[in-house]
Design an enzyme around this catalytic site. Structure first.
Site, mmCIF file in Angstrom:
data_model
loop_
_atom_site.group_PDB
_atom_site.id
_atom_site.type_symbol
_atom_site.label_atom_id
_atom_site.label_comp_id
_atom_site.label_asym_id
_atom_site.label_seq_id
_atom_site.Cartn_x
_atom_site.Cartn_y
_atom_site.Cartn_z
ATOM 1 N N PRO A 88 0.821 -1.216 0.000
ATOM 2 C CG PRO A 88 -0.721 -1.516 1.741
ATOM 3 C CD PRO A 88 0.569 -2.053 1.187
ATOM 4 C CD GLU A 115 2.511 -6.754 11.065
ATOM 5 O OE1 GLU A 115 2.236 -5.562 10.812
ATOM 6 O OE2 GLU A 115 1.662 -7.626 11.328
ATOM 7 N NE ARG A 153 -8.537 -6.079 -20.371
ATOM 8 C CZ ARG A 153 -8.690 -4.892 -20.958
ATOM 9 N NH1 ARG A 153 -7.801 -3.946 -20.777
ATOM 10 N NH2 ARG A 153 -9.736 -4.655 -21.731
ATOM 11 C CG ASP A 168 -10.797 -1.661 -22.624
ATOM 12 O OD1 ASP A 168 -11.905 -2.012 -23.034
ATOM 13 O OD2 ASP A 168 -9.828 -2.412 -22.509
HETATM 14 N N1 4HQ Z 1 -0.717 -5.552 0.938
HETATM 15 N N2 4HQ Z 1 -1.500 -2.976 -2.951
HETATM 16 C C1 4HQ Z 1 0.213 -5.946 3.170
HETATM 17 C C2 4HQ Z 1 -1.592 -4.677 0.264
HETATM 18 C C3 4HQ Z 1 -1.324 -4.171 -1.107
HETATM 19 C C4 4HQ Z 1 -2.050 -3.143 -1.748
HETATM 20 C C5 4HQ Z 1 0.437 -6.208 0.348
HETATM 21 C C6 4HQ Z 1 -1.019 -5.913 2.311
HETATM 22 C C7 4HQ Z 1 1.639 -6.254 1.272
HETATM 23 C C8 4HQ Z 1 2.421 -6.893 3.455
HETATM 24 N N3 4HQ Z 1 -0.394 -4.567 -1.958
HETATM 25 N N4 4HQ Z 1 1.263 -6.746 2.586
HETATM 26 N N5 4HQ Z 1 -3.073 -2.443 -1.284
HETATM 27 O O1 4HQ Z 1 -2.581 -4.284 0.835
HETATM 28 O O2 4HQ Z 1 -0.499 -3.837 -3.077
#
Ligand code: 4HQ
Length: 252
Positions: A88, A115, A153, A168
């Site tokens: 994230p 984590e 795609r 699209d």
């Molecule tokens: N995670 N976009 C936590 C995500 C995520 C997202 C991936 C959760 C990594 C450790 N990954 N782990 N949003 O939420 O890519």
């Protein structure tokens, strides 16, 4: 295009890449997907992939050594592979970023759990961090699948010519117009008259208007990037002035 997906949960990837369009793209050799189990790159007796965080705190952190070895293994044949960590905290994934990444020949997608990974993985082995949206998943696996699907795609030959990627929504920065198919009457609900009129110019105009209407009411932020004609702009003004728009949207 080759994808190496580094994960602790390889089983999650079986069906999504076997079914439908992606499955066919794999069969045709247009994409190659290797699922790499990070646990296979441990060197201790118990195949430990995580450990407690230095400094204390809740949860577990993925260890650097198995990930380092897995990435080095994936890179062996193509040192120029682009390594992405799904998190994230990464750069937002969208159609524009997908188009840019689709020119790469080899992506390594690192999926974190718990984590996340030891910071030294990011510093030493990751080229780019990518987020698929502002929400928290249980791991990077679903995010990696979203990337593989979106990128695949865009590759030549993956979609049939009746499913062209060029037309699209997001490549035009407008949402799609409403679609209908048979029956002409479903429980008293019909189909817009114009669509059965056979008047191609009228159909084209109607679809353009409905695409603009949807975009203005649901995703006005997209309009900044759209290529709008004077007629489009006039229609948008009409929508904005018409009563209900501000309070009701278009029903969703
Ligand atoms: N995670 N976009 C936590 C995500 C995520 C997202 C991936 C959760 C990594 C450790 N990954 N782990 N949003 O939420 O890519």
């Amino acid at each position: 295009m080759r994808f190496d997906i580094l994960t602790l949960f390889p089983a999650m990837f079986s069906s999504p890449f076997e079914a439908s369009i992606l499955g066919k793209a794999v069969e045709k050799g247009l994409i190659e997907i290797r699922i790499v189990n990070i646990r296979d790159f441990t060197s201790d007796k118990h195949h430990v992939v995580d450990d407690t965080p230095y400094g204390g705190g809740q949860g577990m952190v993925m260890k650097v050594e198995p990930i380092a070895r897995a990435i080095e293994w994936a890179k062996a044949e193509s040192p120029s592979a682009w390594t992405i960590y799904l998190t994230p905290q990464g750069r937002s994934f969208n159609q524009e970023r997908a188009e840019a990444l689709s020119s790469k020949t080899h992506l390594i997608l690192l999926c974190g759990r718990y984590e996340g990974v030891d910071e030294r993985v990011r510093e030493m082995f990751v080229d780019e961090e990518v987020s698929i949206g502002d929400y928290v998943l249980t791991g990077g696996e679903l995010a990696a699948m979203v990337m593989v699907d979106t990128l695949s795609r865009l590759l030549p030959g993956v979609l049939g010519c009746d499913q062209s990627a060029e037309e699209d929504s997001f490549s035009e920065s407008l949402l799609e117009y409403p679609q209908y198919t048979r029956p002409i009457d479903f429980r008293g609900q019909g189909v817009p008259e114009v669509l059965v009129s056979g008047n191609h110019e009228a159909i084209f105009q109607w679809r353009r208007k409905e695409a603009l209407r949807r975009t203005v009411t649901r995703r006005p932020d997209l309009l900044a990037k759209a290529n709008l004609s004077e007629t489009d702009k006039r229609f948008i003004d009409e929508i904005l002035q018409s009563e209900g728009t501000r309070t009701r949207g278009d029903g969703v």
